[in-house]
Write an enzyme that holds these catalytic residues in place. Structure first.
Site, PDB file in Angstrom:
ATOM      1  N   ASP A 272      27.835  79.425  84.138  1.00  0.00           N
ATOM      2  CA  ASP A 272      29.043  79.113  83.374  1.00  0.00           C
ATOM      3  C   ASP A 272      30.085  78.503  84.294  1.00  0.00           C
ATOM      4  O   ASP A 272      29.753  78.028  85.397  1.00  0.00           O
ATOM      5  CB  ASP A 272      29.567  80.347  82.639  1.00  0.00           C
TER       6      ASP A 272
ATOM      7  N   HIS B  30      39.419  83.455  76.686  1.00  0.00           N
ATOM      8  CA  HIS B  30      39.153  82.621  75.502  1.00  0.00           C
ATOM      9  C   HIS B  30      37.963  83.206  74.762  1.00  0.00           C
ATOM     10  O   HIS B  30      37.180  83.969  75.319  1.00  0.00           O
ATOM     11  CB  HIS B  30      38.911  81.140  75.868  1.00  0.00           C
TER      12      HIS B  30
ATOM     13  N   HIS C 130      26.799  88.650  80.814  1.00  0.00           N
ATOM     14  CA  HIS C 130      25.991  87.523  80.346  1.00  0.00           C
ATOM     15  C   HIS C 130      24.496  87.840  80.440  1.00  0.00           C
ATOM     16  O   HIS C 130      23.729  87.604  79.497  1.00  0.00           O
ATOM     17  CB  HIS C 130      26.294  86.269  81.174  1.00  0.00           C
TER      18      HIS C 130
ATOM     19  N   ASN D  44      22.250  70.410  58.783  1.00  0.00           N
ATOM     20  CA  ASN D  44      23.047  71.636  58.890  1.00  0.00           C
ATOM     21  C   ASN D  44      24.155  71.428  59.917  1.00  0.00           C
ATOM     22  O   ASN D  44      23.888  71.143  61.082  1.00  0.00           O
ATOM     23  CB  ASN D  44      22.162  72.807  59.317  1.00  0.00           C
TER      24      ASN D  44
END
Length: 612
Positions: free
Chosen positions: A154, A11, A135, A556
């Site tokens: 993760d 992904h 990472h 924002n």
């Protein structure tokens, strides 16, 4: 030396190009294909990176993929064997895909690259980095630190779910790892699934929902689901989960523990129970990350900490670590998820595999504000908008700034597309929807009428770096919107007795500060500091807004609607403008007002994309 990094086929596919250690370009494939979290081979992102450098693939010295497929396959097989015969249906689903495609990724990648360059020497040019090394490299090498501890967290890479690396100069070594199935990311995703949100995209929703609840289930989680040690290491009780062998994250025992079934997003409303669940898993996450950081500090004595991996996008947890003062300095990779693995792979290739030197500028990272994507020249913008049927006025830059500031002061929703596109999940003033933070109705308006998403989801303040300490309990940089900080006491509004009795979503409509549109129900805000050196145009806009209103802060949010990737080019911006209730669009020096557009070009964006 030029190195191309890739993340793909799971992904959030992406590509990144590094030249002599300098980051040239990075982009996610979804921005070009308009398919959220696109996992396809990132041919468009690669083509962009090569074009940005003005080269062809033949001029790239090495290509580095962000993980090792054989190790991932080994983990898959060993997991199924360990749990057999349970999980056969999941095994039967996964194996054909692996045997046909993923196991032979080196051949697949080589075939794809031969389309770019028929003579591509894949035998010698194609390298593979381990997932968590990618990472860690994405976090350490662009950081402003000569030396640092690097924590990556993760769901899972090949085997690793959490790692500690130590970086010094151009060296980076993994020192400790936690392995699958014990994963903080998967634990958080299990609760994402349980509360009815989509895994790998709905984790933001769970974090945004947490302040509306009370952490009533924290002890239940710590007593049953996770065995947490003092140094932050942990094990998960797999009897409550189904992600090892099934097609779901949790099982019936998990639901029985909390007393309710998995919420069905299309049928079941969000209740106070789900808000309390969100608050509880958020608190557990913060406890685990805090213990990990204290353990790392005790073990290594490091002054600096770098963070990456999907869990590092939990800006509430990051803010807590910062306020605890465990480390002197913290730096978080803005593309902390798998897309950022492409950049990490390229940097690991350059510094770790090829032992090339690293240059550090103290106090300044190498990410260029994360503005690393495509930019469009003014003539190109005008041609693209004209072809799309847009009606616009071309102004001088200063005039555009003033007109936009005035529109914001009039509480209009403004689409703002300027300069290079951001790399990572946050819009940072390059591809943003902006609003007036002083408006008590702006959050609800943007969520329901512009973004077409749940009303509770929070918006971030972009604040002039020089004004941040005046508005928030933060006196430092947060350029990537990855730190949550409390709104300064002097700007808060005290709640009445009746307001304090409100529960859940009823809290949403109560203004809590002088900037209610960006103040969460717990008086916190996800802060982005805007710096004149990395984004002078956005800095000038907020300064012009401040000159009119006395407020050096704007709302924002990313320039997209629910389920759509952030816009990339002028056509994307115009489509989103015409498919939502954004009132003003500013692309380069082109200024567009909704009432001047051809009504026949209006689109129905409300139902155009899947739920995210």
């Amino acid at each position: 030396m030029r190195i191309l990094g890739l993340s793909a086929l799971y992904h959030d596919s992406a590509a990144a190009l590094v030249e002599d250690g300098r980051i040239v370009a990075c982009a996610q494939e979804e921005r070009f294909t308009r398919k959220k979290h696109d996992a396809a081979f990132p041919e468009n992102a690669i083509a962009y990176c090569l074009a940005e450098a003005g080269i062809g693939l033949a001029e790239v010295d090495f290509v580095v993929f962000y993980d090792k497929p054989f190790l991932k396959f080994e983990r898959l097989l060993e997991t199924y064997v360990a749990f057999a015969p349970k999980g056969f249906s999941s095994f039967k689903t996964a194996m054909p895909v692996w045997l046909k495609e993923k196991l032979f990724q080196k051949d697949l990648l080589a075939r794809e690259f031969k389309r770019f360059a028929p003579g591509f020497d894949w035998m010698n040019k194609l390298l593979f980095a381990e997932h968590h090394l990618s990472h860690a490299a994405s976090a350490f090498f662009p950081s402003p630190f000569e030396d640092a501890a690097v924590l990556t967290m993760d769901g899972v890479g090949e085997w690793t779910t959490t790692s500690l690396a130590m970086g010094s100069g151009n060296r980076l070594e993994i020192h400790k790892e936690l392995h699958f199935p014990h994963s903080l990311g998967l634990l958080y995703s299990a609760f994402t699934y349980y509360t009815g949100f989509k895994v790998n995209s709905g984790e933001y929703k769970l974090m945004g929902l947490a302040p509306y609840g009370e952490p009533k289930y924290t002890s239940l989680i710590l007593d049953n689901l996770i065995d947490l040690k003092e140094d932050g290491s942990f094990r998960l009780d797999q009897s409550y989960f189904d992600y090892c062998t099934g097609l779901h994250m949790t099982n019936q025992r998990f639901s029985a523990l909390f007393g309710q079934p998995v919420r069905k997003a299309d049928k079941d409303p969000l209740t106070q129970f789900h808000m309390d669940i969100a608050a509880s898993i958020q608190e557990v996450t913060e406890i685990v990350v805090s213990k990990l950081c204290h353990g790392i500090k005790k073990e290594t004595g490091a002054r600096n900490l770098c963070l990456a991996g999907g869990v590092a996008l939990n800006c509430v947890s990051n803010g807590k670590v910062l306020r605890e003062g465990i480390f002197d300095n913290i730096w978080i990779q803005p593309a902390a998820g798998d897309a950022g693995g492409a950049l990490g792979a390229a940097l690991a290739g350059y510094h770790v595999f090829k032992s090339q030197p690293r240059s550090v500028t103290p106090g300044k990272d190498a990410m260029k504000g994360s503005y690393l994507g495509p930019v469009f020249g003014q003539a190109d913008i005008e041609a693209r908008l004209t072809a799309a049927g847009a009606k616009f006025t071309v102004m001088a830059e200063a005039e555009v700034t003033e007109a936009t500031a005035q529109a914001l002061a009039e509480e209009k929703a403004v689409g703002w597309m300027q300069g290079r596109m951001e790399f990572g999940p946050r819009a940072l003033g390059g591809r943003s929807i902006l609003g007036d933070p002083r408006s008590p109705t702006m959050q609800k308006l943007l969520n329901l009428k512009v973004k077409y998403r749940e009303s509770f989801r929070p918006f971030a303040p972009s604040v002039l770096r020089e004004d941040v300490a005046d508005w928030f309990d933060l006196d430092g940089d947060s350029p990537y919107m990855l730190l949550v900080a409390p709104v300064a006491e002097k700007h808060r509004r005290a709640m009445t007795e009746d307001e304090n009795k409100l529960f859940g979503i009823d809290k949403l409509n109560v203004p809590r500060s002088a900037i209610p549109a960006v103040t969460h129900v717990d008086y916190s805000a996800r802060v982005q500091t805007v710096h004149a050196d990395t984004n002078p145009r956005y800095h000038a806009l907020i300064s012009a807004f401040k000159a009119r209103t006395g407020c050096g802060v704007v709302v924002n949010t990313s320039f997209n609607v629910r389920g759509e990737p952030i816009v990339c080019g002028p056509e994307d911006a115009f489509r989103c403008f015409m498919g939502s209730e954004i009132e003003v669009l500013v692309v380069g020096n082109c200024f567009l007002r909704k009432e001047e557009q051809d009504p026949a070009l209006k689109l129905d964006y409300k139902n155009a994309f899947e739920l995210d």
